[in-house]
Design an enzyme around this catalytic site. Sequence first.
Site, PDB file in Angstrom:
ATOM      1  CG  ASN A 179      -1.720   1.263   1.368  1.00 53.56           C
ATOM      2  OD1 ASN A 179      -1.823   2.034   0.411  1.00 53.56           O
ATOM      3  ND2 ASN A 179      -2.305   1.486   2.542  1.00 53.56           N
ATOM      4  CD1 TRP A 180       3.878   1.240  -2.692  1.00 55.44           C
ATOM      5  CD2 TRP A 180       3.727   2.233  -4.689  1.00 55.44           C
ATOM      6  NE1 TRP A 180       4.704   0.570  -3.559  1.00 55.44           N
ATOM      7  CE2 TRP A 180       4.633   1.160  -4.794  1.00 55.44           C
ATOM      8  CE3 TRP A 180       3.474   3.002  -5.825  1.00 55.44           C
ATOM      9  CZ2 TRP A 180       5.282   0.845  -5.986  1.00 55.44           C
ATOM     10  CZ3 TRP A 180       4.111   2.683  -7.016  1.00 55.44           C
ATOM     11  CH2 TRP A 180       5.008   1.611  -7.096  1.00 55.44           C
ATOM     12  CE  LYS A 181       0.068   3.608   4.682  1.00 55.41           C
ATOM     13  NZ  LYS A 181      -0.079   3.814   6.101  1.00 55.41           N
ATOM     14  CG  HIS A 221      -5.948   1.921   4.958  1.00 50.16           C
ATOM     15  ND1 HIS A 221      -5.548   2.902   5.844  1.00 50.16           N
ATOM     16  CD2 HIS A 221      -4.896   1.079   4.814  1.00 50.16           C
ATOM     17  CE1 HIS A 221      -4.297   2.659   6.204  1.00 50.16           C
ATOM     18  NE2 HIS A 221      -3.876   1.568   5.601  1.00 50.16           N
ATOM     19  CD  GLU A 261      -3.099   5.673   6.500  1.00 52.82           C
ATOM     20  OE1 GLU A 261      -3.042   5.688   5.255  1.00 52.82           O
ATOM     21  OE2 GLU A 261      -2.166   5.227   7.205  1.00 52.82           O
ATOM     22  CD  GLU A 299      -3.589  -2.459   7.249  1.00 57.59           C
ATOM     23  OE1 GLU A 299      -2.456  -2.711   6.817  1.00 57.59           O
ATOM     24  OE2 GLU A 299      -4.209  -1.434   6.960  1.00 57.59           O
ATOM     25  N   GLY A 324       2.196   2.566  10.672  1.00 64.52           N
ATOM     26  CA  GLY A 324       3.131   3.677  10.505  1.00 64.52           C
ATOM     27  C   GLY A 324       3.823   4.116  11.787  1.00 64.52           C
ATOM     28  CB  SER A 350       5.037  -1.251  12.010  1.00 64.29           C
ATOM     29  OG  SER A 350       4.575   0.076  12.167  1.00 64.29           O
ATOM     30  N   GLY A 406       2.819  -0.997   4.300  1.00 66.58           N
ATOM     31  CA  GLY A 406       2.851   0.413   3.915  1.00 66.58           C
ATOM     32  C   GLY A 406       4.286   0.868   3.706  1.00 66.58           C
ATOM     33  N   GLY A 407       4.873   1.464   4.753  1.00 65.63           N
ATOM     34  CA  GLY A 407       6.212   2.062   4.644  1.00 65.63           C
ATOM     35  C   GLY A 407       7.258   1.169   3.998  1.00 65.63           C
TER      36      GLY A 407
HETATM   37  C1  PEP Z   1      -0.938   0.321   5.963  1.00 65.20           C
HETATM   38  O1  PEP Z   1      -1.147   1.520   5.974  1.00 65.20           O
HETATM   39  O2  PEP Z   1      -1.720  -0.458   5.385  1.00 65.20           O
HETATM   40  C2  PEP Z   1       0.252  -0.162   6.648  1.00 65.20           C
HETATM   41  C3  PEP Z   1       0.294  -1.405   7.002  1.00 65.20           C
HETATM   42  O3  PEP Z   1       1.239   0.755   6.878  1.00 65.20           O
HETATM   43  P1  PEP Z   1       2.664   0.497   7.603  1.00 65.20           P
HETATM   44  O4  PEP Z   1       3.201  -0.794   7.076  1.00 65.20           O
HETATM   45  O5  PEP Z   1       3.497   1.672   7.196  1.00 65.20           O
HETATM   46  O6  PEP Z   1       2.378   0.438   9.053  1.00 65.20           O
END
Ligand code: PEP
Length: 280
Positions: free
Chosen positions: A38-40, A122, A124, A191, A197, A236, A257-258
């Site tokens: 997930n590049w956001k 999600h 967010e 999640e 994040g 994370s 994500g990151g």
């Molecule tokens: C996400 O936003 O779906 C996610 C898992 O982010 P991160 O890996 O950065 O926590």
Amino acid sequence: MMEQSIESYIKNLVRDVIGQTLGELQLQNDRQTYVIANWKMNKNLAETAEFFQKIKSNNEVSVVVCPPTQLLYPAHLFINQTKKPIGLGGQNVHWADKGAYTGETSISMLKDVGCDYCIIGHSERRQYAGEDDQLINQKVKKAIQAGITPIICIGETLEEKNSMQTEQVLSTQLFGALKEIASSNFILAYEPVWAIGTGQSATAELAQQTHAYIRSILTKMIGQKAESISILYGGSANESNAAEYSAMPDIDGVLVGGASLHAHSFDAIINVFTKGEQNQ
Ligand code: PEP
């Protein structure tokens, strides 16, 4: 007892003693393993091209990349050019087929640019766009009808975790997102909001326990089909903790994500889950 998990110890023992894998004995689950990016709201065109050049992929695990909307079509072309087995997904979709919804993307638009998946619900979007379970349910229905696999995200906030509400929150989100849905063509991502994040990933044990709970709720909803639903962990996840998640029986991959923004770290996570599959 030893470095390998009890599960892989038993699998290896069966293989050694009677020369068959657990899969051949049909004792093993047949769930698909996914590693999903997930590049956001990150990356431009040049960075997208570079990522798909660098990324390695294989047929052991399903790799899916979810770029921002304006990068979906170029990403589709890059994937085709490089001939890598990588799926493409949107990060969001609108519930309506078309119309006066400025800034939105319809399900047919996602299909048109090569998507087979879409992240829905999600945290967010729940937090910043006010999405609730009813809206998420409409989007999930739309995706399933169109043949796009929704990656449905659920998870509790830190406050909810601290007040012991995790199970109640997850079951409300699950029943809400899957209301009146008979199909089992969806992926779930657990999640925990407090882990996204923040670098504070859930321990593999806690994630496993929560995934098992999610699967028990799913079983109440859709019966035996719950066994075939892939439940991914997200929050994370990275190349250092991926192996712990991959060893857990109810964790069928990760939503990242990151650590998905760099080909080298995303590749490392794919590798971990590939080895996990080969050990089955
Ligand atoms: C996400 O936003 O779906 C996610 C898992 O982010 P991160 O890996 O950065 O926590």
